[in-house]
Design a protein around this motif. Structure first.
Motif, mmCIF file in Angstrom:
data_model
loop_
_atom_site.group_PDB
_atom_site.id
_atom_site.type_symbol
_atom_site.label_atom_id
_atom_site.label_comp_id
_atom_site.label_asym_id
_atom_site.label_seq_id
_atom_site.Cartn_x
_atom_site.Cartn_y
_atom_site.Cartn_z
ATOM 1 N N GLU A 69 -24.958 68.223 54.443
ATOM 2 C CA GLU A 69 -24.522 68.363 53.044
ATOM 3 C C GLU A 69 -24.643 66.988 52.390
ATOM 4 O O GLU A 69 -23.928 66.062 52.746
ATOM 5 C CB GLU A 69 -23.073 68.846 52.984
ATOM 6 C CG GLU A 69 -22.540 68.950 51.570
ATOM 7 C CD GLU A 69 -21.060 69.288 51.548
ATOM 8 O OE1 GLU A 69 -20.471 69.206 50.462
ATOM 9 O OE2 GLU A 69 -20.504 69.611 52.612
ATOM 10 N N PHE A 71 -24.200 64.321 49.467
ATOM 11 C CA PHE A 71 -23.278 64.104 48.359
ATOM 12 C C PHE A 71 -23.171 62.608 48.115
ATOM 13 O O PHE A 71 -23.563 61.790 48.958
ATOM 14 C CB PHE A 71 -21.892 64.683 48.692
ATOM 15 C CG PHE A 71 -21.341 64.208 50.005
ATOM 16 C CD1 PHE A 71 -20.600 63.041 50.097
ATOM 17 C CD2 PHE A 71 -21.593 64.924 51.170
ATOM 18 C CE1 PHE A 71 -20.112 62.594 51.313
ATOM 19 C CE2 PHE A 71 -21.106 64.498 52.392
ATOM 20 C CZ PHE A 71 -20.353 63.323 52.462
ATOM 21 N N ALA A 72 -22.654 62.228 46.943
ATOM 22 C CA ALA A 72 -22.493 60.813 46.615
ATOM 23 C C ALA A 72 -21.455 60.185 47.536
ATOM 24 O O ALA A 72 -20.403 60.764 47.784
ATOM 25 C CB ALA A 72 -22.070 60.663 45.160
ATOM 26 N N ASP A 82 -17.543 61.790 57.084
ATOM 27 C CA ASP A 82 -18.402 61.902 55.901
ATOM 28 C C ASP A 82 -19.852 61.536 56.241
ATOM 29 O O ASP A 82 -20.790 62.218 55.823
ATOM 30 C CB ASP A 82 -17.899 60.985 54.781
ATOM 31 C CG ASP A 82 -16.664 61.532 54.095
ATOM 32 O OD1 ASP A 82 -16.430 62.749 54.202
ATOM 33 O OD2 ASP A 82 -15.929 60.753 53.471
ATOM 34 N N LEU A 86 -23.304 63.958 56.244
ATOM 35 C CA LEU A 86 -24.527 63.682 55.495
ATOM 36 C C LEU A 86 -25.779 64.006 56.309
ATOM 37 O O LEU A 86 -26.855 64.179 55.750
ATOM 38 C CB LEU A 86 -24.568 62.214 55.078
ATOM 39 C CG LEU A 86 -23.657 61.810 53.911
ATOM 40 C CD1 LEU A 86 -23.467 60.306 53.886
ATOM 41 C CD2 LEU A 86 -24.220 62.305 52.594
ATOM 42 N N TYR A 129 -28.180 58.980 47.112
ATOM 43 C CA TYR A 129 -26.788 59.430 47.085
ATOM 44 C C TYR A 129 -25.802 58.288 47.302
ATOM 45 O O TYR A 129 -24.604 58.486 47.320
ATOM 46 C CB TYR A 129 -26.567 60.515 48.145
ATOM 47 C CG TYR A 129 -27.382 61.754 47.894
ATOM 48 C CD1 TYR A 129 -26.888 62.791 47.112
ATOM 49 C CD2 TYR A 129 -28.672 61.882 48.410
ATOM 50 C CE1 TYR A 129 -27.646 63.930 46.856
ATOM 51 C CE2 TYR A 129 -29.439 63.015 48.162
ATOM 52 C CZ TYR A 129 -28.922 64.035 47.387
ATOM 53 O OH TYR A 129 -29.671 65.147 47.134
ATOM 54 N N LYS A 255 -17.624 58.927 38.444
ATOM 55 C CA LYS A 255 -18.352 59.325 39.651
ATOM 56 C C LYS A 255 -17.391 59.632 40.790
ATOM 57 O O LYS A 255 -17.627 60.540 41.592
ATOM 58 C CB LYS A 255 -19.325 58.219 40.062
ATOM 59 C CG LYS A 255 -20.537 58.098 39.148
ATOM 60 C CD LYS A 255 -21.484 57.011 39.626
ATOM 61 C CE LYS A 255 -22.715 56.923 38.737
ATOM 62 N NZ LYS A 255 -23.634 55.843 39.171
ATOM 63 N N ALA A 259 -17.186 63.203 42.724
ATOM 64 C CA ALA A 259 -17.391 63.205 44.177
ATOM 65 C C ALA A 259 -16.196 63.818 44.902
ATOM 66 O O ALA A 259 -16.356 64.592 45.855
ATOM 67 C CB ALA A 259 -17.632 61.772 44.664
ATOM 68 N N GLU A 262 -16.186 67.591 44.539
ATOM 69 C CA GLU A 262 -17.142 68.240 45.430
ATOM 70 C C GLU A 262 -16.599 68.339 46.848
ATOM 71 O O GLU A 262 -16.811 69.329 47.542
ATOM 72 C CB GLU A 262 -18.468 67.467 45.419
ATOM 73 C CG GLU A 262 -19.232 67.563 44.111
ATOM 74 C CD GLU A 262 -19.486 68.999 43.698
ATOM 75 O OE1 GLU A 262 -20.031 69.745 44.518
ATOM 76 O OE2 GLU A 262 -19.110 69.377 42.572
ATOM 77 N N LYS A 263 -15.905 67.305 47.299
ATOM 78 C CA LYS A 263 -15.332 67.326 48.651
ATOM 79 C C LYS A 263 -14.223 68.366 48.760
ATOM 80 O O LYS A 263 -14.072 69.035 49.787
ATOM 81 C CB LYS A 263 -14.799 65.942 49.013
ATOM 82 C CG LYS A 263 -15.880 64.891 49.188
ATOM 83 C CD LYS A 263 -15.306 63.530 49.501
ATOM 84 C CE LYS A 263 -14.807 63.459 50.919
ATOM 85 N NZ LYS A 263 -14.404 62.087 51.302
#
Length: 362
Positions: A69, A71-72, A82, A86, A129, A255, A259, A262-263
């Motif tokens: 997945e 994501f920023a 995390d 990624l 990202y 941002k 972010a 989204e998490k």
């Protein structure tokens, strides 16, 4: 010649017996050696342990971008979970964590290539990202650096700020002494305004070199942005640009909010914005009236199919809760309702209340 043979090969009865015993021992040793050689040649060598080690080594180096997945993220603060989420290999993740543990920082996206274990193909996938927050920079340097005023060395954090709205806490994080921050607040309380970044150098008692180092981070909002009148933002659908319409929310803050959303899978309460890194009570109170939540569905995690990595990727689910859910699922085979986790005492009521909106059974 006869005398020679007689002298050297004439043995007594005792010597003859000794030679027979020695000859028998030699025969036994030769026979044992032949038996062991034949036995070893027929025995199969077990390479399973060696093959397991090879498999583990390959997994350690293997990326998993196919089911990842993207994501920023900020490589200075991202957790191990995390980074694995990624799609990076465990070897690369360990390299990044070790790099940070040694006190090094990433100042721009390409700096992550300093981690020797990171493969070029991994960087190509994640580079777009990488979002490095200036507030994650931490310096402890000397006379020539912005973190030193009048020969005194302080630990500072750099981030974009508006001297017309920054709190005392934020000013002190930037490196201002307590009394200097008070002077700025007093100047503002009397109607003073910073109209351009260079105005900070005119403040009494602030080292000019230190002030000039801060100028690139000073973002003075226009008068059109000084109030949040008539602005309403749905925090579950707003873009980073939308959040920047609010007074006090710059690029970095916006941002971070997106972010974090989204998490989570979506916000269920405006109050959750308080959990965003760097969100102060003062800033939250100034923007909360302009925020609302629509009827958008929240993204949930199916606890009947999710693996450990998926569970711990959620901000509210730590390894302890994830293991408790997986253990109960193994026992129950199928979880019919999420509240079973509490009824069967797999997790506490407090933990369930926090994650209940983000988990499902189908």
């Amino acid at each position: 010649m006869k005398n020679f043979i007689k002298e050297y090969f004439n043995f007594s009865k005792r010597e003859q017996n000794g030679m027979l015993v020695l000859f028998a021992i030699l025969l036994v040793l030769i026979g044992a050696n032949i038996f062991v050689s034949v036995h070893k040649s027929n025995q199969k060598v077990d390479f399973s342990d060696f093959e397991t080690e090879i498999d583990s080594f390959l997994v350690y180096q293997q990326t998993h971008f196919d089911d990842s997945e993207l994501f920023a993220f900020d490589p200075n603060t991202a957790s191990r979970e995390d980074l694995l989420r990624l799609g990076l290999s465990p070897k690369s993740v360990n390299g990044i964590m070790n790099y940070r543990e040694k006190g090094y920082k990433f100042y721009k996206p390409e700096d992550i290539m300093r981690v020797r274990t990171l493969k070029p193909e991994e960087y190509e996938i994640i580079k777009d990202y990488i979002v490095i927050e200036k507030s994650s920079y931490s310096y402890k340097q000397y006379n020539r650096d912005y973190s030193c005023q009048n020969g005194e060395h302080t630990e500072t954090h750099l981030f974009d700020f508006d001297p017309n709205t920054a709190t005392k806490e934020e000013l002190e994080l930037l490196g201002f002494k307590s009394w200097q921050a008070d002077n700025i607040l007093k100047y503002r309380s009397k109607g003073g305004k910073f109209k351009q970044p260079s105005d900070i150098t005119k403040m009494h008692g602030i080292d000019k070199d230190f002030a000039e180092k801060l100028i690139p981070y000073i973002k003075i909002e226009s008068q059109a942005q000084t109030a949040n009148y008539d602005i309403l933002i749905n925090i579950n659908t707003a873009s980073a640009t939308d959040f920047q319409k609010l007074k006090g929310i710059g690029e970095a803050y916006s941002k971070r909010i997106v972010a974090y959303r989204e998490k989570l899978g979506g916000f269920v309460s405006v109050e959750q914005l308080r959990e965003v890194y760097g969100m102060t009570d003062e800033l939250y109170n100034s923007i909360s009236a302009n925020l609302f939540i629509g009827n958008e569905p929240i993204r949930t995690i199916n606890i009947n199919t999710a693996d450990f990595k998926t569970l711990v990727s959620h901000p509210y689910i730590d390894s302890k809760i994830a293991n408790a859910i997986l253990s109960y699922r193994d026992y129950a085979k199928t979880i019919k309702s999420t509240d079973e986790l509490v009824k069967q005492k797999a997790i506490s009521q407090g933990d369930y209340d926090k994650i209940s909106r983000y988990i499902s059974v189908e």
